[in-house]
Design a protein around this motif. Sequence first.
Motif, PDB file in Angstrom:
ATOM      1  N   UNK A   4      -2.254 -18.812  -2.074  1.00 21.70           N
ATOM      2  CA  UNK A   4      -2.488 -17.092  -1.640  1.00 21.70           C
ATOM      3  C   UNK A   4      -3.526 -16.607  -2.333  1.00 21.70           C
ATOM      4  N   UNK A   5      -4.481 -16.340  -1.457  1.00 18.69           N
ATOM      5  CA  UNK A   5      -5.752 -16.089  -2.154  1.00 18.69           C
ATOM      6  C   UNK A   5      -5.683 -14.411  -2.400  1.00 18.69           C
ATOM      7  N   UNK A   6      -5.794 -13.971  -3.472  1.00 18.08           N
ATOM      8  CA  UNK A   6      -5.911 -12.515  -3.692  1.00 18.08           C
ATOM      9  C   UNK A   6      -7.189 -11.905  -3.261  1.00 18.08           C
ATOM     10  N   UNK A   7      -7.452 -11.063  -2.316  1.00 14.66           N
ATOM     11  CA  UNK A   7      -8.846 -10.339  -2.292  1.00 14.66           C
ATOM     12  C   UNK A   7      -8.757  -9.035  -2.921  1.00 14.66           C
ATOM     13  N   UNK A   8      -7.934  -8.152  -2.834  1.00 13.39           N
ATOM     14  CA  UNK A   8      -7.944  -7.014  -3.474  1.00 13.39           C
ATOM     15  C   UNK A   8      -6.767  -6.597  -4.293  1.00 13.39           C
ATOM     16  N   UNK A   9      -6.940  -5.605  -5.105  1.00 15.03           N
ATOM     17  CA  UNK A   9      -5.737  -5.010  -5.918  1.00 15.03           C
ATOM     18  C   UNK A   9      -6.121  -3.643  -5.914  1.00 15.03           C
ATOM     19  N   UNK A  10      -4.985  -2.756  -5.811  1.00 14.02           N
ATOM     20  CA  UNK A  10      -5.032  -1.325  -5.907  1.00 14.02           C
ATOM     21  C   UNK A  10      -3.837  -0.713  -6.701  1.00 14.02           C
ATOM     22  N   UNK A  11      -3.958   0.336  -7.545  1.00  7.60           N
ATOM     23  CA  UNK A  11      -2.756   0.633  -8.268  1.00  7.60           C
ATOM     24  C   UNK A  11      -2.557   2.069  -7.749  1.00  7.60           C
ATOM     25  N   UNK A  12      -1.233   2.322  -7.660  1.00  4.26           N
ATOM     26  CA  UNK A  12      -0.623   3.646  -7.049  1.00  4.26           C
ATOM     27  C   UNK A  12      -1.045   4.708  -8.164  1.00  4.26           C
ATOM     28  N   UNK A  13      -1.550   6.000  -7.814  1.00  5.17           N
ATOM     29  CA  UNK A  13      -1.608   6.940  -8.631  1.00  5.17           C
ATOM     30  C   UNK A  13      -0.129   7.654  -9.020  1.00  5.17           C
ATOM     31  N   UNK A  14       0.696   7.521  -8.117  1.00 10.58           N
ATOM     32  CA  UNK A  14       1.938   8.319  -8.167  1.00 10.58           C
ATOM     33  C   UNK A  14       3.288   7.621  -8.656  1.00 10.58           C
ATOM     34  N   UNK A  15       3.218   6.186  -8.747  1.00  9.91           N
ATOM     35  CA  UNK A  15       4.295   5.612  -9.002  1.00  9.91           C
ATOM     36  C   UNK A  15       3.755   4.178  -9.992  1.00  9.91           C
ATOM     37  N   UNK A  16       4.811   3.417 -10.394  1.00  9.92           N
ATOM     38  CA  UNK A  16       4.500   2.342 -11.224  1.00  9.92           C
ATOM     39  C   UNK A  16       4.436   1.184 -10.125  1.00  9.92           C
ATOM     40  N   UNK A  17       3.586   1.013  -9.233  1.00  8.03           N
ATOM     41  CA  UNK A  17       3.456   0.136  -8.254  1.00  8.03           C
ATOM     42  C   UNK A  17       1.983  -0.301  -7.982  1.00  8.03           C
ATOM     43  N   UNK A  18       1.817  -1.472  -7.378  1.00  4.25           N
ATOM     44  CA  UNK A  18       0.423  -2.005  -6.936  1.00  4.25           C
ATOM     45  C   UNK A  18       0.440  -2.411  -5.578  1.00  4.25           C
ATOM     46  N   UNK A  19      -0.474  -2.748  -5.083  1.00  2.96           N
ATOM     47  CA  UNK A  19      -0.780  -3.355  -3.585  1.00  2.96           C
ATOM     48  C   UNK A  19      -1.762  -4.508  -3.702  1.00  2.96           C
ATOM     49  N   UNK A  20      -1.492  -5.757  -3.519  1.00  4.37           N
ATOM     50  CA  UNK A  20      -2.607  -6.617  -3.231  1.00  4.37           C
ATOM     51  C   UNK A  20      -2.787  -7.244  -1.919  1.00  4.37           C
ATOM     52  N   UNK A  21      -3.932  -7.681  -1.591  1.00  2.22           N
ATOM     53  CA  UNK A  21      -4.195  -8.120  -0.131  1.00  2.22           C
ATOM     54  C   UNK A  21      -4.545  -9.599  -0.285  1.00  2.22           C
ATOM     55  N   UNK A  22      -4.317 -10.286   0.642  1.00  2.00           N
ATOM     56  CA  UNK A  22      -4.435 -11.809   0.408  1.00  2.00           C
ATOM     57  C   UNK A  22      -5.245 -12.306   1.960  1.00  2.00           C
ATOM     58  N   UNK A  23      -5.778 -13.569   1.602  1.00  2.00           N
ATOM     59  CA  UNK A  23      -6.196 -14.247   2.796  1.00  2.00           C
ATOM     60  C   UNK A  23      -5.516 -15.407   3.060  1.00  2.00           C
ATOM     61  N   UNK A  24      -6.172 -16.559   3.428  1.00  2.00           N
ATOM     62  CA  UNK A  24      -5.630 -17.477   4.088  1.00  2.00           C
ATOM     63  C   UNK A  24      -4.329 -18.102   3.174  1.00  2.00           C
ATOM     64  N   UNK A  25      -3.497 -18.450   3.553  1.00  2.44           N
ATOM     65  CA  UNK A  25      -2.817 -18.554   4.885  1.00  2.44           C
ATOM     66  C   UNK A  25      -1.997 -17.441   5.590  1.00  2.44           C
ATOM     67  N   UNK A  26      -1.757 -16.492   4.830  1.00  2.00           N
ATOM     68  CA  UNK A  26      -0.867 -15.840   4.948  1.00  2.00           C
ATOM     69  C   UNK A  26      -1.196 -14.290   5.602  1.00  2.00           C
ATOM     70  N   UNK A  27      -2.445 -13.794   5.176  1.00  2.00           N
ATOM     71  CA  UNK A  27      -3.273 -12.457   5.831  1.00  2.00           C
ATOM     72  C   UNK A  27      -2.264 -11.611   5.448  1.00  2.00           C
ATOM     73  N   UNK A  28      -1.805 -11.172   4.498  1.00  2.00           N
ATOM     74  CA  UNK A  28      -0.767 -10.201   4.041  1.00  2.00           C
ATOM     75  C   UNK A  28      -1.171  -9.216   3.109  1.00  2.00           C
ATOM     76  N   UNK A  29      -0.403  -7.902   3.038  1.00  2.00           N
ATOM     77  CA  UNK A  29      -0.548  -7.063   2.073  1.00  2.00           C
ATOM     78  C   UNK A  29       0.977  -7.116   1.572  1.00  2.00           C
TER      79      UNK A  29
END
Length: 100
Positions: A4-29
């Motif tokens: 699972x290749x992590x391409x990006x990370x971003x932190x929420x400004x409003x809650x204690x959560x974050x988002x990661x985006x991924x490359x091959x093979x899942x192409x998911x957020x």
Amino acid sequence: MMRRYVCNLVWSKNVNELVSTHGYSQNQIIVWRYPTMSKLATLTGHTYRVLYLAISPDGQTIVTGAGDETLRFWNVFPSPKSQNTDSEIGASSFGRTTIR
């Protein structure tokens, strides 16, 4: 072995959560709760690696761009006023996806 290749990370400004985006093979957020790093949601729809990620000024919506030449808008984080309310994962109109 699945990688699972992590391409990006971003932190929420409003809650204690974050988002990661991924490359091959899942192409998911993936939306994660911090600090437990438990997975809250897996967002799919891109057919190639998710290369770009940005968050809106209000901290609620993210936009992702992928190698499939598409942009997708996701209503991921709650507003500061609605932090204590839960809602279901679902899709909304205009190509936006809401997870709360």
